[in-house]
Scaffold this motif. Structure first.
Motif, mmCIF file in Angstrom:
data_model
loop_
_atom_site.group_PDB
_atom_site.id
_atom_site.type_symbol
_atom_site.label_atom_id
_atom_site.label_comp_id
_atom_site.label_asym_id
_atom_site.label_seq_id
_atom_site.Cartn_x
_atom_site.Cartn_y
_atom_site.Cartn_z
ATOM 1 N N SER A 1 0.845 -1.193 0.000
ATOM 2 C CA SER A 1 0.000 0.000 0.000
ATOM 3 C C SER A 1 0.880 1.243 0.000
ATOM 4 O O SER A 1 2.071 1.182 0.305
ATOM 5 C CB SER A 1 -0.969 0.006 1.184
ATOM 6 O OG SER A 1 -2.074 0.835 0.864
ATOM 7 N N TYR B 257 -1.531 9.112 -13.629
ATOM 8 C CA TYR B 257 -1.362 8.703 -12.229
ATOM 9 C C TYR B 257 -1.706 7.216 -12.013
ATOM 10 O O TYR B 257 -0.922 6.479 -11.400
ATOM 11 C CB TYR B 257 -2.261 9.630 -11.401
ATOM 12 C CG TYR B 257 -2.278 9.470 -9.909
ATOM 13 C CD1 TYR B 257 -1.787 10.466 -9.077
ATOM 14 C CD2 TYR B 257 -2.851 8.350 -9.301
ATOM 15 C CE1 TYR B 257 -1.841 10.357 -7.695
ATOM 16 C CE2 TYR B 257 -2.899 8.229 -7.936
ATOM 17 C CZ TYR B 257 -2.402 9.230 -7.131
ATOM 18 O OH TYR B 257 -2.454 9.097 -5.767
ATOM 19 N N VAL C 273 -6.716 -0.321 1.321
ATOM 20 C CA VAL C 273 -6.892 1.110 1.029
ATOM 21 C C VAL C 273 -8.267 1.556 1.520
ATOM 22 O O VAL C 273 -9.116 0.734 1.870
ATOM 23 C CB VAL C 273 -6.831 1.417 -0.491
ATOM 24 C CG1 VAL C 273 -5.410 1.455 -1.014
ATOM 25 C CG2 VAL C 273 -7.675 0.443 -1.291
#
Ligand code: TYM
Length: 330
Positions: A6, A126, A144
């Motif tokens: 993560s 991104y 997440v």
């Protein structure tokens, strides 16, 4: 053992939302996986950052990861820009992403609207960089918050596309979200996500807020006028958000808290939560200060993290390049 990856952007100081949605879960499951935690500074520069502030936020984020209870002897903590394989694999995944699917990302839509001097192309590309962060470590699970769900779905699609176009070498990751707290809301506008890059400081609690200031923010959080402490996300978003924060920081269930405040008003509830948040921050910041002030310890952890991450990442990158036919065969 399966692998967990993560990342958090050093685009500000993480908030209580980042803690509840991400850091708390990392801490709870760190022993069940081979864990990689990344300070994604190259993602942070997709919007303008002040050079000195960015450097400071990177170090602070490293100390925040550790202060939330991660055991540095068992996990790999590193800075994205120190492992060049991320942008290298990110480029490859950019070449198999379509502009249309990238334009559909809600984070791109939100962030591009806020740009006044043209939209940086990096905001659009991104997600393939994020996908590369994940796949380089043969990641099985990505814990997440709710706002990253769409990016994770795109990552899974890119994995399928790469594997069917080239060679079956990338692992398809699963998303993991907390049952409660995957989306902590702004304190002043509980229909909006709590965000570390918010300009209005009353909207969020930073993990490094002065504890008394944070307590005041809780006491002045926007609620409703019916005065009953009850979970109802649609009609009582403010109180529901505070209930989730209360539940996450005390590990009490929402039902338990609701019955504890039966017949009492918001004043009692908010006063107690303000005290809980204050105490949480005092304890958290004590651990933070230890890592932040011990520069050598922090640097050693980040050096080891970079070395370990690079080894694994370069191996996957090489496999990808070979599968595509980049460079020379050796
Ligand atoms: P970032 O830096 O915005 O947030 C870090 C983590 O915190 C979660 N989060 C929240 N959870 C609950 N309530 C909130 N209000 C809230 N705000 C943020 C996020 O969902 C995230 O888990 N794109 C990522 C960083 C990233 C990444 C990755 C994550 C880059 N590469 C690879 C996972 C895997 C981001 O902007 O997170």
């Amino acid at each position: 053992m399966e692998t967990l990856f993560s990342g958090i952007q050093p685009s500000g100081i993480p908030t209580l939302g980042n803690y509840i949605g991400a850091l708390k879960q990392f801490n709870e499951i760190q022993n069940d996986y081979d864990c990689y935690f990344c300070i994604v500074d190259q993602h942070a520069i997709t919007v303008p950052q002040d050079r000195l502030k960015l450097r400071e936020n990177i170090r602070k984020l490293a100390a925040i990861y550790l202060a939330s209870g991660l055991n540095h002897e068992n996990i790999t903590l590193f800075i994205q820009s120190e492992v060049p394989a991320h942008v290298q694999a990110g480029w490859i995944l950019t070449t198999i992403s379509s502009i249309g699917e990238l334009e559909r990302m809600t984070q791109f839509k939100d962030k591009s609207q806020k740009q006044t001097e043209g939209i940086p192309a990096g905001l659009l590309t991104y997600p393939p960089l994020m996908a590369s962060d994940i796949i380089l470590y043969n990641t099985n699970i990505v814990p997440v918050g709710d706002d990253q769900k769409q990016h994770l779905e795109l990552t899974r699609n890119l994995v399928d596309r790469f594997n069917s176009r080239y060679n079956d070498i990338l692992i398809k990751p699963e998303i993991r979200m907390p049952k409660f707290g995957a989306r902590i809301m702004s304190l002043q506008d509980p229909t909006k996500k709590m965000s570390k890059s918010d300009d209005v400081t009353k909207n969020f609690i930073s993990l490094l807020d002065e504890p008394n200031v944070a307590a005041k923010k809780i006491k002045s959080a926007v609620t409703d006028s019916d005065g009953i402490v009850k979970y109802d996300k649609e009609n009582k978003p403010g109180i529901s958000n505070l209930l989730v924060i209360y539940s996450s920081l005390t590990n009490k269930s929402i039902e338990e808290i609701v019955s504890q405040y039966e017949g009492k008003g918001y004043g009692d509830f908010k006063g107690d939560l303000a005290e809980i948040v204050k105490q949480f921050l005092i304890d958290f910041q004590e651990k933070f200060n230890y890592y932040y002030e011990n520069k050598e310890i922090l640097d050693e952890i980040l050096d080891n993290g970079r070395d370990k991450a690079s080894k694994v990442a370069n191996k996957t990158l090489k496999k990808m390049e070979n599968a595509i036919g980049l460079g020379r065969k050796r």
